[in-house]
Design a protein around this motif. Structure first.
Motif, short mmCIF file in Angstrom:
data_model
loop_
_atom_site.label_atom_id
_atom_site.label_comp_id
_atom_site.label_asym_id
_atom_site.label_seq_id
_atom_site.Cartn_x
_atom_site.Cartn_y
_atom_site.Cartn_z
N LEU A 1 -0.02 15.44 10.43
CA LEU A 1 0.76 14.40 9.74
C LEU A 1 1.55 13.56 10.75
O LEU A 1 1.61 12.34 10.65
CB LEU A 1 1.69 15.05 8.72
N LYS A 2 2.10 14.22 11.75
CA LYS A 2 2.85 13.51 12.79
C LYS A 2 1.93 12.52 13.52
O LYS A 2 2.29 11.39 13.79
CB LYS A 2 3.44 14.52 13.77
N ASN A 3 0.72 12.99 13.85
CA ASN A 3 -0.24 12.13 14.55
C ASN A 3 -0.73 10.97 13.68
O ASN A 3 -1.05 9.90 14.19
CB ASN A 3 -1.47 12.94 15.00
N ARG A 4 -0.82 11.23 12.39
CA ARG A 4 -1.40 10.22 11.50
C ARG A 4 -0.39 9.19 11.01
O ARG A 4 -0.77 8.08 10.65
CB ARG A 4 -2.07 10.91 10.31
N ARG A 5 0.88 9.59 10.96
CA ARG A 5 1.91 8.70 10.40
C ARG A 5 1.90 7.28 10.98
O ARG A 5 2.00 6.31 10.24
CB ARG A 5 3.30 9.31 10.60
N PRO A 6 1.78 7.14 12.33
CA PRO A 6 1.79 5.78 12.87
C PRO A 6 0.69 4.89 12.29
O PRO A 6 0.87 3.67 12.21
CB PRO A 6 1.56 6.00 14.38
N PHE A 7 -0.41 5.49 11.88
CA PHE A 7 -1.47 4.70 11.24
C PHE A 7 -1.07 4.40 9.80
O PHE A 7 -1.08 3.25 9.35
CB PHE A 7 -2.81 5.46 11.26
N TYR A 8 -0.72 5.46 9.07
CA TYR A 8 -0.37 5.30 7.65
C TYR A 8 0.76 4.26 7.47
O TYR A 8 0.74 3.46 6.54
CB TYR A 8 0.14 6.63 7.07
N GLU A 9 1.72 4.31 8.39
CA GLU A 9 2.92 3.47 8.22
C GLU A 9 2.68 1.99 8.50
O GLU A 9 3.57 1.17 8.30
CB GLU A 9 4.07 4.02 9.08
N GLN A 10 1.49 1.66 8.94
CA GLN A 10 1.16 0.23 9.10
C GLN A 10 0.83 -0.43 7.76
O GLN A 10 0.57 -1.63 7.69
CB GLN A 10 -0.04 0.07 10.02
N SER A 11 0.82 0.37 6.68
CA SER A 11 0.44 -0.16 5.37
C SER A 11 1.39 -1.23 4.88
O SER A 11 2.59 -1.19 5.19
CB SER A 11 0.40 0.99 4.35
N ALA A 12 0.87 -2.14 4.08
CA ALA A 12 1.69 -3.22 3.53
C ALA A 12 2.73 -2.66 2.56
O ALA A 12 3.86 -3.13 2.49
CB ALA A 12 0.80 -4.23 2.82
N ILE A 13 2.33 -1.63 1.80
CA ILE A 13 3.25 -1.01 0.84
C ILE A 13 3.39 0.47 1.20
O ILE A 13 2.38 1.16 1.41
CB ILE A 13 2.73 -1.10 -0.61
N ILE A 14 4.63 0.94 1.31
CA ILE A 14 4.85 2.37 1.51
C ILE A 14 5.52 2.88 0.23
O ILE A 14 6.59 2.41 -0.16
CB ILE A 14 5.71 2.64 2.76
N PHE A 15 4.81 3.79 -0.42
CA PHE A 15 5.24 4.25 -1.73
C PHE A 15 5.71 5.69 -1.65
O PHE A 15 4.94 6.58 -1.32
CB PHE A 15 4.05 4.12 -2.69
N SER A 16 6.98 5.91 -1.94
CA SER A 16 7.48 7.29 -1.85
C SER A 16 7.46 7.94 -3.23
O SER A 16 7.45 7.26 -4.25
CB SER A 16 8.88 7.30 -1.26
N GLU A 17 7.45 9.28 -3.22
CA GLU A 17 7.24 9.97 -4.49
C GLU A 17 8.38 9.81 -5.49
O GLU A 17 8.18 9.97 -6.68
CB GLU A 17 6.92 11.45 -4.26
N ASP A 18 9.56 9.45 -5.00
CA ASP A 18 10.65 9.27 -5.97
C ASP A 18 10.49 7.97 -6.76
O ASP A 18 11.29 7.67 -7.65
CB ASP A 18 12.02 9.34 -5.28
N GLU A 19 9.45 7.22 -6.43
CA GLU A 19 9.21 5.98 -7.18
C GLU A 19 8.11 6.16 -8.23
O GLU A 19 7.60 5.18 -8.78
CB GLU A 19 8.77 4.86 -6.23
N VAL A 20 7.72 7.41 -8.45
CA VAL A 20 6.61 7.70 -9.38
C VAL A 20 6.76 6.90 -10.67
O VAL A 20 7.84 6.79 -11.23
CB VAL A 20 6.54 9.22 -9.69
#
Ligand code: S3P
Length: 167
Positions: free
Chosen positions: A137-156
């Motif tokens: 997850l640590k290695n992948r985050r920099p890729f994931y975080e380039q997304s236009a929308i970051i949706f956290s679970e408290d926004e379900v």
């Protein structure tokens, strides 16, 4: 035209939330893992077993490029899709990227589910699984975080509204 790429770690709910989002937007829902399995005529575990991860990643990119033919679609990526080759750049250029940012503890909790269908998780003890998820997850985050929308679970429940603002 809206091609929506759902991104996130295994167990982040891409398929479930993606299907719901597609229904609400009245777009078709596409699961990249299913497309890969159809193309290969094999299940994901079988592909990993017989040809290895490198071959799987090539198929994955081929399937990703095929999504250019789809318009107005919600596309659930595999957990690793954005992190290989130039896939993330390509998705950003060709669609709306949405990262489902689910807490690490929850991903660990859910990692037992469908473990047999996920070659990267199987054959790991609980301790190994926890460590692997944390590092990956640590290695992948920099890729994931380039997304236009970051949706956290408290926004379900707000995913559709959030996405609609960008369409
Ligand atoms: C992978 C995630 C899986 C599948 C493959 C590899 C990964 O998809 O593509 O087992 O590298 O994280 P899901 O995220 O849909 O489980």
């Amino acid at each position: 035209m809206a091609r929506i790429y759902l991104i996130g770690f295994m167990g982040s709910g891409k398929s479930t939330l993606g299907a719901g989002l597609a229904k609400r937007l009245q777009y078709p829902f596409v699961d990249m893992d299913t497309m890969i399995e159809r193309m290969a005529g094999k299940s994901i575990p079988e592909i990993f077993e017989s040809k290895g991860e490198g071959y799987f990643r090539k198929l994955e990119q081929e399937v990703l490029f095929q999504t250019i033919l789809m318009q107005d679609a919600v596309i659930a990526c595999g957990g690793g899709t954005p992190c290989f080759y130039e896939n993330m750049e390509w998705m950003k250029a060709n669609g709306l990227t949405v990262f489902l940012d689910i807490a690490e503890e929850k991903l660990i909790e859910r990692s037992g589910i469908e473990k047999h269908n996920r070659p990267l998780l199987k054959n790991k003890t609980d301790e190994e699984l926890t460590a692997w998820i944390s590092i990956t997850l640590k290695n992948r985050r920099p890729f994931y975080e380039q997304s236009a929308i970051i949706f956290s679970e408290d926004e379900v429940g707000k995913l559709t509204d959030k996405v609609r603002n960008y369409l």
